[in-house]
Design a protein around this motif. Structure first.
Motif, PDB file in Angstrom:
ATOM      1  N   ASP A  66      34.979  -0.814 -32.343  1.00 14.60           N
ATOM      2  CA  ASP A  66      33.615  -0.446 -31.199  1.00 14.60           C
ATOM      3  C   ASP A  66      33.800   1.194 -29.746  1.00 14.60           C
ATOM      4  OD1 ASP A  66      31.958  -2.523 -32.113  1.00 14.60           O
ATOM      5  OD2 ASP A  66      33.748  -3.288 -30.586  1.00 14.60           O
TER       6      ASP A  66
ATOM      7  N   ARG B 277      35.711 -17.723 -30.264  1.00 14.03           N
ATOM      8  CA  ARG B 277      33.775 -17.881 -30.564  1.00 14.03           C
ATOM      9  C   ARG B 277      33.730 -18.891 -31.889  1.00 14.03           C
ATOM     10  NH1 ARG B 277      35.485 -12.552 -28.582  1.00 14.03           N
ATOM     11  NH2 ARG B 277      35.368 -12.393 -30.774  1.00 14.03           N
TER      12      ARG B 277
ATOM     13  N   ASP C  35      33.527 -13.145 -36.396  1.00 11.84           N
ATOM     14  CA  ASP C  35      32.319 -13.365 -35.569  1.00 11.84           C
ATOM     15  C   ASP C  35      30.281 -13.221 -36.925  1.00 11.84           C
ATOM     16  OD1 ASP C  35      31.817 -13.436 -32.461  1.00 11.84           O
ATOM     17  OD2 ASP C  35      33.734 -12.659 -33.587  1.00 11.84           O
TER      18      ASP C  35
ATOM     19  N   THR D 210      38.099  -6.866 -32.184  1.00 10.75           N
ATOM     20  CA  THR D 210      38.090  -7.694 -31.552  1.00 10.75           C
ATOM     21  C   THR D 210      36.397  -8.460 -30.867  1.00 10.75           C
ATOM     22  OG1 THR D 210      39.439  -6.335 -29.336  1.00 10.75           O
ATOM     23  CG2 THR D 210      38.321  -8.078 -28.728  1.00 10.75           C
ATOM     24  N   ASN D 211      35.677  -7.634 -31.780  1.00  7.52           N
ATOM     25  CA  ASN D 211      34.192  -8.609 -31.495  1.00  7.52           C
ATOM     26  C   ASN D 211      33.531  -9.010 -32.373  1.00  7.52           C
ATOM     27  OD1 ASN D 211      33.738  -7.350 -28.527  1.00  7.52           O
ATOM     28  ND2 ASN D 211      32.584  -6.197 -28.423  1.00  7.52           N
TER      29      ASN D 211
ATOM     30  N   HIS E 165      39.483  -3.398 -29.277  1.00  9.93           N
ATOM     31  CA  HIS E 165      37.559  -3.001 -29.414  1.00  9.93           C
ATOM     32  C   HIS E 165      38.102  -1.536 -29.492  1.00  9.93           C
ATOM     33  CE1 HIS E 165      37.467  -5.865 -25.863  1.00  9.93           C
ATOM     34  NE2 HIS E 165      35.398  -5.722 -26.391  1.00  9.93           N
TER      35      HIS E 165
END
Length: 521
Positions: free
Chosen positions: A148, A238, A209, A177-178, A145
């Protein structure tokens, strides 16, 4: 600084939905990655499951000529001495030359998820790096992360990287990571990291993502990253990780960064990993997909026949792929000529039959036929129009039955076929697993006495598509069948309001195609 590829298909990739590998599967893929020239292969998280333990035990006795195997884990836990943390000890017990572990860069995660202090988190990172370095390992630190975390508290995020360097980390990997950042954000933050730590080796780990996994990784590399982490075919949690089969050719062909010795093996590697994962290969995948260099519109086909690069950004063979010309209702004469010549028919523009073939394709596609994946049916259509088709038999009648006994609980499917073959009337009856299989068995039984070679044919795929679904149960059905003789594969198509009739048409085309090819060989 030399650029390196870090593959995490065997660990991060297996977190994707529907992706599962046995320990032997992992070993097979690892050897393929090694042959391809990948520098680092992350084998899994030792101690997390029996498969990963077995993989590392097997890998110890294997030879890898290019790749280094990495074991993955996390920092020590808060409040525990690093030499007493079972997870860290298990990480070292995997006995790999490389250890990769992640730590927290986002202050929110430190206080709200780990429930520890900012100082303790930095100590956890520093202690774990130092402990692994003292054990003689190359250490790659994954700053989870990071982007972020940097956007929330830049100085704290940077201080976690400093802690890893204080412990002696060989590589700082910045993890998106996101998967929610944009390329300009990535480039800006990586540049700031490069300014703060000019002598550090920096890697990039992105997720897809926002559909920008590859774009974000490329942005980071332009800003100074010298390692990219990703997975073959973009497997991952995901929506997946940075797709190595996309980023590698972009690096090598578009940015001039030499990363693998032989890029022509890329498509083969992509398909191999899908096969081991028992997943269908994505046809529209950039570079390696079956549609990556396919052309359907008549003007496109006309252009690529004159100059391939007019509609192809690279020569397909560069990545082990090939050009495909599709035949459809969008086709012009060039599509027909190219495909016909590809199938062995020597036709020229304006030749007798070419317009007839084109008109027939457009008419039949309007009726629901599709020849893009049914080359065998298309070849038979050409033969019929050119007068080069020899029918295998003349159908007189076929009949199928399906009976289910509600009390006794049994099912029976039966097919009967009456046909004329070489002037002789033939009648066969066979049972099967469903009416289509029963028809297939009855047809083979009738033909095999005259054409014993059809024993080589097996049906390997069967797809049904409802064409005009608004018509409900009265809708037309398209059936696509893929067959093989163990050496080559071919596709056939049938269309009807009746699924059995559509299946029969595709079945007959499959056998007709094989026998006509066999006769002309």
């Amino acid at each position: 600084m030399k650029f390196s590829l870090y593959d995490t298909t065997l660990r991060d990739g297996t977190q994707g939905e529907g992706v599962n590998f046995s320990s032997l599967d992992k070993l097979r893929i690892a050897h393929q990655l090694d042959e391809f020239g990948v520098h680092y292969i992350e084998g899994g998280w030792p101690g997390s499951n029996p498969k990963d333990i077995e993989f590392f035990n097997l890998a110890k006795n294997e030879t890898f000529k290019t790749s280094k195997i990495a074991a993955f884990g996390s920092t020590r836990r808060a409040g525990i001495a690093v030499h007493e943390d079972p997870q860290v000890l298990t990480l070292l017990a995997a006995d790999t030359p490389v250890v990769t572990f992640y730590g927290k860069s986002w202050l929110m995660h430190v206080t709200e998820v780990l429930r520890t202090t900012p100082d303790e988190n930095r100590a956890m990172i520093r202690d774990t790096v130092r402990f692994c370095k003292e054990a003689g390992r190359e250490v790659i630190y994954d700053a989870e992360h990071f982007f972020d975390g940097y956007k929330d508290e830049p100085e704290y995020a940077l201080s976690t990287l400093a802690a890893a360097l204080e412990g002696g980390a060989d590589m700082l990997v910045l993890c998106e990571t996101n998967g929610g950042c944009l390329p300009d954000e990535i480039a800006d933050i990586v540049s700031k990291v490069r300014e703060r730590f000019p002598d550090a080796a920096i890697g990039i780990h992105t997720h897809d993502d926002g559909g920008l996994g590859v774009a974000n990784a490329l942005a980071a590399i332009r800003a100074g990253a010298t390692q990219v982490q990703g997975t073959i075919n973009g497997y991952g949690e995901r929506t997946g990780n940075c797709n190595l089969t996309t980023i590698i050719p972009n690096l090598q062909l578009k940015m001039g960064i030499e990363v693998v010795p032989d890029l022509t093996k890329l498509t083969e590697l992509s398909k191999y990993v899908d096969d081991v994962a028992n997943l269908p290969h994505f046809p529209r995948a950039p570079f390696v997909g079956s549609s990556a260099f396919s052309h359907k519109g008549g003007t496109h086909v006309n252009a690529v026949q004159k100059l391939s690069r007019s509609y192809e950004h690279i020569p397909p063979a560069t990545v082990g792929n090939h050009q495909v010309v599709l035949v459809s209702d969008l086709s012009g004469q060039d599509n027909i000529l190219h495909k016909a010549n590809e199938l062995g028919f020597k036709l020229a523009r304006g030749a007798p039959g070419v317009k007839g073939i084109l008109d027939a394709v457009k008419q039949r596609e309007n009726e629901g036929y599709e020849y893009e994946t049914a080359d065998a049916s298309f070849e038979l259509l050409i033969r019929k129009i050119l007068g080069e088709y020899t029918p295998t038999f003349d159908l007189l009648e076929y009949h199928t039955t399906h009976r289910t006994h509600g009390v006794r609980g049994f099912e029976t499917c039966e097919a009967t076929i009456k046909m004329d073959m070489n002037g002789q009337r033939v009648y066969t009856v066979e049972e099967g697993d469903g009416p289509v299989n029963a028809l297939d068995q009855a047809l083979r039984k009738a033909l095999i006495t005259v054409y014993p070679e059809i024993a080589q044919i097996t049906l390997c795929d069967y797809k049904v598509r409802i064409i005009d679904s608004k018509s409900g149960s009265a809708a037309k059905t398209r059936v696509l069948i893929e067959s093989t003789d163990g050496v080559t594969h071919w596709g056939t198509v049938g269309v009807s309001f009746n699924i059995i009739d559509a299946s029969w048409e595709a079945l007959v085309d499959s056998i007709d195609y094989f026998l006509n090819r066999h006769k002309s060989a």
